[in-house]
Design a protein around this motif. Structure first.
Motif, PDB file in Angstrom:
ATOM      1  N   ASP A  65       0.829  -1.210   0.000  1.00 40.70           N
ATOM      2  CA  ASP A  65       0.000   0.000   0.000  1.00 40.70           C
ATOM      3  C   ASP A  65       0.864   1.260   0.000  1.00 40.70           C
ATOM      4  N   ILE A  66       1.916   1.261   0.788  1.00 40.18           N
ATOM      5  CA  ILE A  66       2.812   2.427   0.838  1.00 40.18           C
ATOM      6  C   ILE A  66       3.586   2.550  -0.472  1.00 40.18           C
ATOM      7  N   LEU A  67       4.060   1.433  -1.015  1.00 44.84           N
ATOM      8  CA  LEU A  67       4.792   1.489  -2.283  1.00 44.84           C
ATOM      9  C   LEU A  67       3.918   2.007  -3.414  1.00 44.84           C
ATOM     10  N   ASP A  68       2.614   1.813  -3.315  1.00 37.92           N
ATOM     11  CA  ASP A  68       1.705   2.351  -4.335  1.00 37.92           C
ATOM     12  C   ASP A  68       1.799   3.875  -4.424  1.00 37.92           C
ATOM     13  N   LYS A  69       2.260   4.517  -3.369  1.00 38.25           N
ATOM     14  CA  LYS A  69       2.375   5.981  -3.324  1.00 38.25           C
ATOM     15  C   LYS A  69       3.800   6.466  -3.586  1.00 38.25           C
ATOM     16  N   ALA A  70       4.738   5.544  -3.759  1.00 37.55           N
ATOM     17  CA  ALA A  70       6.145   5.896  -3.954  1.00 37.55           C
ATOM     18  C   ALA A  70       6.406   6.317  -5.398  1.00 37.55           C
ATOM     19  N   PHE A  71       7.586   6.908  -5.622  1.00 35.28           N
ATOM     20  CA  PHE A  71       8.005   7.323  -6.954  1.00 35.28           C
ATOM     21  C   PHE A  71       8.861   6.241  -7.599  1.00 35.28           C
ATOM     22  N   ASP A  72       8.706   6.082  -8.888  1.00 39.33           N
ATOM     23  CA  ASP A  72       9.532   5.169  -9.694  1.00 39.33           C
ATOM     24  C   ASP A  72       9.580   3.754  -9.111  1.00 39.33           C
ATOM     25  N   VAL A  73       8.409   3.220  -8.821  1.00 35.04           N
ATOM     26  CA  VAL A  73       8.307   1.861  -8.283  1.00 35.04           C
ATOM     27  C   VAL A  73       8.598   0.860  -9.399  1.00 35.04           C
ATOM     28  N   ARG A  74       9.391  -0.147  -9.056  1.00 37.21           N
ATOM     29  CA  ARG A  74       9.771  -1.193 -10.007  1.00 37.21           C
ATOM     30  C   ARG A  74       9.423  -2.553  -9.411  1.00 37.21           C
ATOM     31  N   ASN A  82      11.347  -4.764  -8.427  1.00 33.13           N
ATOM     32  CA  ASN A  82      12.255  -5.100  -7.332  1.00 33.13           C
ATOM     33  C   ASN A  82      12.241  -4.061  -6.205  1.00 33.13           C
ATOM     34  N   SER A  83      11.228  -3.205  -6.158  1.00 33.28           N
ATOM     35  CA  SER A  83      11.111  -2.189  -5.105  1.00 33.28           C
ATOM     36  C   SER A  83      10.726  -2.822  -3.777  1.00 33.28           C
ATOM     37  N   ARG A  84      11.352  -2.319  -2.721  1.00 28.92           N
ATOM     38  CA  ARG A  84      11.002  -2.711  -1.349  1.00 28.92           C
ATOM     39  C   ARG A  84      11.172  -1.499  -0.451  1.00 28.92           C
ATOM     40  N   LEU A  85      10.486  -1.512   0.673  1.00 31.81           N
ATOM     41  CA  LEU A  85      10.724  -0.523   1.719  1.00 31.81           C
ATOM     42  C   LEU A  85      11.784  -1.117   2.639  1.00 31.81           C
ATOM     43  N   GLY A  86      12.842  -0.377   2.869  1.00 30.66           N
ATOM     44  CA  GLY A  86      13.930  -0.879   3.703  1.00 30.66           C
ATOM     45  C   GLY A  86      13.495  -1.229   5.112  1.00 30.66           C
ATOM     46  N   CYS A  87      12.490  -0.524   5.624  1.00 27.73           N
ATOM     47  CA  CYS A  87      12.029  -0.789   6.995  1.00 27.73           C
ATOM     48  C   CYS A  87      11.253  -2.091   7.098  1.00 27.73           C
ATOM     49  N   GLN A  88      10.727  -2.582   5.972  1.00 27.23           N
ATOM     50  CA  GLN A  88       9.894  -3.786   5.985  1.00 27.23           C
ATOM     51  C   GLN A  88      10.617  -5.022   5.454  1.00 27.23           C
ATOM     52  N   ALA A  89      11.646  -4.827   4.669  1.00 26.84           N
ATOM     53  CA  ALA A  89      12.390  -5.942   4.080  1.00 26.84           C
ATOM     54  C   ALA A  89      13.371  -6.479   5.123  1.00 26.84           C
ATOM     55  N   LYS A  90      13.004  -7.571   5.770  1.00 25.94           N
ATOM     56  CA  LYS A  90      13.836  -8.196   6.806  1.00 25.94           C
ATOM     57  C   LYS A  90      14.643  -9.337   6.192  1.00 25.94           C
ATOM     58  N   ILE A  91      15.880  -9.438   6.610  1.00 24.55           N
ATOM     59  CA  ILE A  91      16.745 -10.512   6.132  1.00 24.55           C
ATOM     60  C   ILE A  91      16.373 -11.790   6.872  1.00 24.55           C
ATOM     61  N   GLU A  92      16.023 -12.821   6.109  1.00 23.59           N
ATOM     62  CA  GLU A  92      15.582 -14.084   6.704  1.00 23.59           C
ATOM     63  C   GLU A  92      16.615 -15.191   6.600  1.00 23.59           C
ATOM     64  N   ARG A  93      17.582 -15.037   5.680  1.00 23.16           N
ATOM     65  CA  ARG A  93      18.603 -16.072   5.513  1.00 23.16           C
ATOM     66  C   ARG A  93      19.948 -15.431   5.217  1.00 23.16           C
ATOM     67  N   GLU A  94      21.011 -16.152   5.511  1.00 24.85           N
ATOM     68  CA  GLU A  94      22.363 -15.679   5.222  1.00 24.85           C
ATOM     69  C   GLU A  94      22.601 -15.664   3.721  1.00 24.85           C
ATOM     70  N   GLY A  95      23.458 -14.758   3.295  1.00 29.07           N
ATOM     71  CA  GLY A  95      23.808 -14.654   1.883  1.00 29.07           C
ATOM     72  C   GLY A  95      24.160 -13.222   1.537  1.00 29.07           C
ATOM     73  N   ASP A  96      24.248 -12.957   0.236  1.00 26.84           N
ATOM     74  CA  ASP A  96      24.624 -11.635  -0.263  1.00 26.84           C
ATOM     75  C   ASP A  96      23.409 -10.916  -0.832  1.00 26.84           C
ATOM     76  N   ILE A  97      23.261  -9.660  -0.419  1.00 22.44           N
ATOM     77  CA  ILE A  97      22.151  -8.819  -0.860  1.00 22.44           C
ATOM     78  C   ILE A  97      22.742  -7.531  -1.411  1.00 22.44           C
ATOM     79  N   GLU A  98      22.183  -7.056  -2.502  1.00 22.65           N
ATOM     80  CA  GLU A  98      22.603  -5.773  -3.052  1.00 22.65           C
ATOM     81  C   GLU A  98      21.351  -4.945  -3.299  1.00 22.65           C
ATOM     82  N   ALA A  99      21.367  -3.706  -2.818  1.00 32.32           N
ATOM     83  CA  ALA A  99      20.212  -2.819  -2.955  1.00 32.32           C
ATOM     84  C   ALA A  99      20.673  -1.436  -3.397  1.00 32.32           C
TER      85      ALA A  99
END
Length: 121
Positions: free
Chosen positions: A67-76, A78-95
């Motif tokens: 719902d919040i991303l619906d109001k964001a600019f230039d949503v793609r 692969n868009s995520r909100l950093g406050c909601q995207a929790k890391i669940e497993r070990e590995g490499d992430i690039e944002a």
């Protein structure tokens, strides 16, 4: 531990964080310029990032985030909100930090120089 790399205006910010950490929390550990006008409670879109690698290591997006991303600019896709995207497993992430998030960060932190506004030459 997960390795997270943030990309912003030609700079990279690398950090290792434990599973359970949000992307916003990871960004704060290395002073990556990710905005957080609402303090990370999913009430704005200023922590908007594009997950370039490691999407499968993150929690699924939920309805509040969508719902919040619906109001964001230039949503793609692969868009995520950093406050909601929790890391669940070990590995490499690039944002990549979105322009919206960079604008918010430099507005929130006037003591930091916005490299996009520094005149060259």
């Amino acid at each position: 531990m997960a390795k997270v790399r943030f990309l912003a205006h030609g700079s990279t910010y690398d950090v290792e964080v434990p599973v359970g950490t949000s992307l916003l929390e990871a960004a704060r550990k290395v002073d990556a310029p990710e905005g957080s006008a609402c303090g990370g409670v999913c009430a704005c879109s200023t922590c908007h990032v594009y997950v370039l690698r490691g999407k499968e290591l993150l929690s699924e997006s939920e309805e509040d985030e969508d719902d919040i991303l619906d109001k964001a600019f230039d949503v793609r896709l692969n868009s995520r909100l950093g406050c909601q995207a929790k890391i669940e497993r070990e590995g490499d992430i690039e944002a990549e930090i979105s322009r919206e998030s960079l604008d918010a960060f430099y507005n929130e932190h006037p003591q930091h120089t916005d490299p996009r506004k520094v005149k060259k030459g």
